[in-house]
Design a protein around this motif. Structure first.
Motif, mmCIF file in Angstrom:
data_model
loop_
_atom_site.group_PDB
_atom_site.id
_atom_site.type_symbol
_atom_site.label_atom_id
_atom_site.label_comp_id
_atom_site.label_asym_id
_atom_site.label_seq_id
_atom_site.Cartn_x
_atom_site.Cartn_y
_atom_site.Cartn_z
ATOM 1 N N PRO A 101 29.030 -3.529 45.604
ATOM 2 C CA PRO A 101 29.276 -4.051 46.958
ATOM 3 C C PRO A 101 28.833 -3.060 48.022
ATOM 4 C CG PRO A 101 31.213 -4.303 45.572
ATOM 5 C CD PRO A 101 30.254 -3.421 44.815
ATOM 6 N N GLY A 102 28.070 -3.557 49.004
ATOM 7 C CA GLY A 102 27.648 -2.689 50.096
ATOM 8 C C GLY A 102 26.215 -2.226 49.990
ATOM 9 N N VAL A 103 25.620 -2.285 48.804
ATOM 10 C CA VAL A 103 24.212 -1.927 48.641
ATOM 11 C C VAL A 103 23.445 -3.212 48.376
ATOM 12 C CG1 VAL A 103 22.537 -0.546 47.377
ATOM 13 C CG2 VAL A 103 24.863 0.300 47.677
ATOM 14 N N SER A 104 22.452 -3.479 49.202
ATOM 15 C CA SER A 104 21.765 -4.766 49.155
ATOM 16 C C SER A 104 20.526 -4.750 48.277
ATOM 17 C CB SER A 104 21.365 -5.187 50.574
ATOM 18 O OG SER A 104 20.493 -6.275 50.546
ATOM 19 N N GLY A 105 20.423 -5.756 47.417
ATOM 20 C CA GLY A 105 19.207 -5.937 46.637
ATOM 21 C C GLY A 105 18.036 -6.246 47.544
ATOM 22 N N PHE A 131 34.892 4.282 46.954
ATOM 23 C CA PHE A 131 33.424 4.318 46.974
ATOM 24 C C PHE A 131 32.880 3.046 47.621
ATOM 25 C CE2 PHE A 131 29.394 3.480 44.570
ATOM 26 C CZ PHE A 131 28.643 4.498 45.152
ATOM 27 N N PHE A 132 33.414 1.897 47.198
ATOM 28 C CA PHE A 132 32.999 0.617 47.771
ATOM 29 C C PHE A 132 33.311 0.555 49.272
ATOM 30 C CE2 PHE A 132 33.453 -1.864 43.503
ATOM 31 C CZ PHE A 132 32.332 -1.203 43.027
ATOM 32 N N PHE A 133 34.483 1.112 49.662
ATOM 33 C CA PHE A 133 34.890 1.119 51.072
ATOM 34 C C PHE A 133 33.850 1.868 51.912
ATOM 35 C CE2 PHE A 133 37.262 2.295 54.840
ATOM 36 C CZ PHE A 133 38.114 1.215 55.052
ATOM 37 N N GLY A 134 33.426 3.029 51.419
ATOM 38 C CA GLY A 134 32.409 3.803 52.118
ATOM 39 C C GLY A 134 31.090 3.061 52.213
ATOM 40 N N LEU A 135 30.694 2.418 51.112
ATOM 41 C CA LEU A 135 29.447 1.648 51.095
ATOM 42 C C LEU A 135 29.452 0.545 52.149
ATOM 43 C CD1 LEU A 135 28.895 1.105 47.244
ATOM 44 C CD2 LEU A 135 27.537 2.578 48.735
ATOM 45 N N LEU A 144 27.502 -11.407 60.682
ATOM 46 C CA LEU A 144 27.431 -10.761 59.365
ATOM 47 C C LEU A 144 28.070 -9.369 59.406
ATOM 48 C CD1 LEU A 144 23.802 -11.770 58.305
ATOM 49 C CD2 LEU A 144 25.946 -12.647 57.355
ATOM 50 N N ALA A 145 27.767 -8.603 60.455
ATOM 51 C CA ALA A 145 28.363 -7.271 60.600
ATOM 52 C C ALA A 145 29.879 -7.387 60.758
ATOM 53 C CB ALA A 145 27.753 -6.547 61.805
ATOM 54 N N GLY A 146 30.317 -8.365 61.550
ATOM 55 C CA GLY A 146 31.754 -8.596 61.718
ATOM 56 C C GLY A 146 32.429 -8.959 60.414
ATOM 57 N N PHE A 147 31.753 -9.781 59.616
ATOM 58 C CA PHE A 147 32.288 -10.142 58.306
ATOM 59 C C PHE A 147 32.536 -8.902 57.458
ATOM 60 C CE2 PHE A 147 32.802 -14.348 56.413
ATOM 61 C CZ PHE A 147 32.586 -15.164 57.520
ATOM 62 N N MET A 148 31.607 -7.965 57.501
ATOM 63 C CA MET A 148 31.740 -6.763 56.684
ATOM 64 C C MET A 148 32.926 -5.922 57.146
ATOM 65 S SD MET A 148 27.708 -5.795 56.210
ATOM 66 C CE MET A 148 27.878 -4.878 54.685
ATOM 67 N N VAL A 149 33.084 -5.783 58.461
ATOM 68 C CA VAL A 149 34.220 -5.011 58.994
ATOM 69 C C VAL A 149 35.539 -5.713 58.667
ATOM 70 C CG1 VAL A 149 35.331 -4.162 61.089
ATOM 71 C CG2 VAL A 149 32.847 -3.985 60.842
ATOM 72 N N GLY A 150 35.575 -7.022 58.891
ATOM 73 C CA GLY A 150 36.810 -7.774 58.661
ATOM 74 C C GLY A 150 37.252 -7.828 57.218
ATOM 75 N N SER A 151 36.305 -7.628 56.311
ATOM 76 C CA SER A 151 36.643 -7.715 54.885
ATOM 77 C C SER A 151 37.035 -6.367 54.281
ATOM 78 C CB SER A 151 35.455 -8.275 54.105
ATOM 79 O OG SER A 151 34.369 -7.357 54.137
ATOM 80 N N LEU A 152 37.050 -5.309 55.097
ATOM 81 C CA LEU A 152 37.368 -3.985 54.563
ATOM 82 C C LEU A 152 38.768 -3.933 53.965
ATOM 83 C CD1 LEU A 152 35.747 -1.638 57.234
ATOM 84 C CD2 LEU A 152 35.118 -1.819 54.817
ATOM 85 N N ASN A 153 39.673 -4.782 54.472
ATOM 86 C CA ASN A 153 41.017 -4.785 53.896
ATOM 87 C C ASN A 153 41.007 -5.242 52.437
ATOM 88 O OD1 ASN A 153 40.503 -7.550 54.881
ATOM 89 N ND2 ASN A 153 42.574 -7.947 54.154
ATOM 90 N N LYS A 154 39.951 -5.964 52.052
ATOM 91 C CA LYS A 154 39.846 -6.433 50.665
ATOM 92 C C LYS A 154 39.565 -5.283 49.710
ATOM 93 C CE LYS A 154 39.624 -10.086 47.870
ATOM 94 N NZ LYS A 154 40.716 -11.077 47.769
ATOM 95 N N VAL A 155 38.861 -4.245 50.200
ATOM 96 C CA VAL A 155 38.499 -3.124 49.329
ATOM 97 C C VAL A 155 39.320 -1.871 49.640
ATOM 98 C CG1 VAL A 155 36.166 -3.927 48.882
ATOM 99 C CG2 VAL A 155 36.584 -2.508 50.877
ATOM 100 N N TRP A 156 40.374 -2.017 50.426
ATOM 101 C CA TRP A 156 41.267 -0.878 50.701
ATOM 102 C C TRP A 156 41.789 -0.345 49.361
ATOM 103 C CZ3 TRP A 156 42.137 2.398 54.442
ATOM 104 C CH2 TRP A 156 43.315 3.164 54.444
#
Length: 315
Positions: A24-28, A105-109, A233-245
């Motif tokens: 998660p966080g690294v794009s193909g 690690f995922f949180f940082g990514l 899309l950027a907002g989605f990534m910020v808003g979903s950070l609680n999922k990888v806390w």
């Protein structure tokens, strides 16, 4: 016509894309851009159209294969599959053995990916700001309201595959990240590890549906509403950070389809609260180092992509 050596190099590029998409966080899509195959990939995906299906139904297999750039696509897909299959067992092991460090690690990514995606907003006006905050709110609501384990029904797997595959045409957005939001990351990783043919087949069908529908829709939005789309899309990534806390405490459990007890609902806590409630070491310093490593990796990939872009523009 590519040579055998060129197809081998293309296979390696597919392996690199698969390695990125499983994290998660690294794009193909970013890897495809760095390795110089992004445009060909995008055009090949778009070539799977009405003309392609007409050729297929007319049994004109050679013309069909040529029209969709089949040799390119099949070689790339093979590389991606090799990478995902080989990494699934490792990811599954790490998630079960070192959950705090892996999620850190995922949180940082993801957090650095959100920053880099937001940087690509062309018009940073009030519309983009509202779109960004809307993306944050929607993602936060979805990831907060949804249980730790989402449905395992075929229709949800289909939807998950259809949405996740869109990451292939979005540099900066990871397919694994989409699966995280949908609560299907661990589930698909385990399906690959255990070779669950039924689950993988349904997921693959969803991917095909996504390529033929959602991918074109997102591509249209990017062409016509770039700033608003990228802001969301950027907002989605910020808003979903609680999922990888990294620090979570499980509230309730459930029994999954394999008869295993898995978390149903959980909530985020601070490291000290995690220690008090679970008695487990929060590994705070190690977690910070892993998050920093994730940030470093994404920044390094972005720098390489930028240098190649400048070099390509000067040619």
């Amino acid at each position: 016509m590519r040579s055998i050596k060129e197809y081998f190099v293309l296979l390696l590029k597919g392996i690199a894309m698969g390695s990125a998409d499983v994290v998660p966080g690294v794009s193909g899509g970013t890897i495809a851009f760095i390795t110089g195959i992004y445009d060909e990939l995008l055009n090949s995906i778009k070539s799977v159209d009405a003309t392609a299906f007409r050729l297929l139904f007319q049994l004109k297999f050679k013309e069909f294969w040529s029209h969709i750039n089949g040799s390119f696509l099949i070689t790339l897909v093979m590389g991606i599959a090799i990478s995902i299959i080989s990494l699934a067992k490792l990811i599954s092991f790490l998630l079960s053995t070192y959950p705090v460090l892996v999620w850190s690690f995922f949180f940082g990514l993801i957090i650095i990916s959100a920053v880099l995606v937001a940087r690509d907003i062309e018009k940073k006006d009030w519309k983009a700001i509202i779109a960004g905050f809307a993306g944050i709110a929607i993602a936060y609501f979805i990831t907060s309201a949804s249980p730790a384990q989402t449905p395992e029904a075929w229709w949800f797997l289909l939807i998950s595959g259809a949405i996740a595959i869109c990451a292939m045409i979005l540099p900066g957005i990871s397919g694994a990240f989409i699966l995280l939001i949908l609560g299907k990351y661990k589930y698909i990783i385990e399906a690959v590890e255990t070779v669950d043919i039924g689950t993988l087949a349904i997921f693959a069908i969803g991917c095909i549906i996504g390529l033929l529908s959602f991918a074109r829709l997102i591509s249209w939005f990017l062409r016509n509403f770039q700033s608003i789309t990228v802001a969301v899309l950027a907002g989605f990534m910020v808003g979903s950070l609680n999922k990888v806390w990294p620090w979570k405490v499980v509230d309730t459990f459930r029994i999954n389809s394999k008869g295993e007890q898995v978390p149903l609902f959980d909530h985020n806590v601070l490291p000290q609260v995690f220690l008090n409630e679970t008695g487990q070491d929060p590994q705070l310093m190690e977690a910070l180092l892993m998050a920093s490593l994730g940030i470093f990796i994404v920044v390094a990939i972005e720098k390489i992509a930028s240098m190649l872009n400048v070099k390509k523009a000067s040619e």
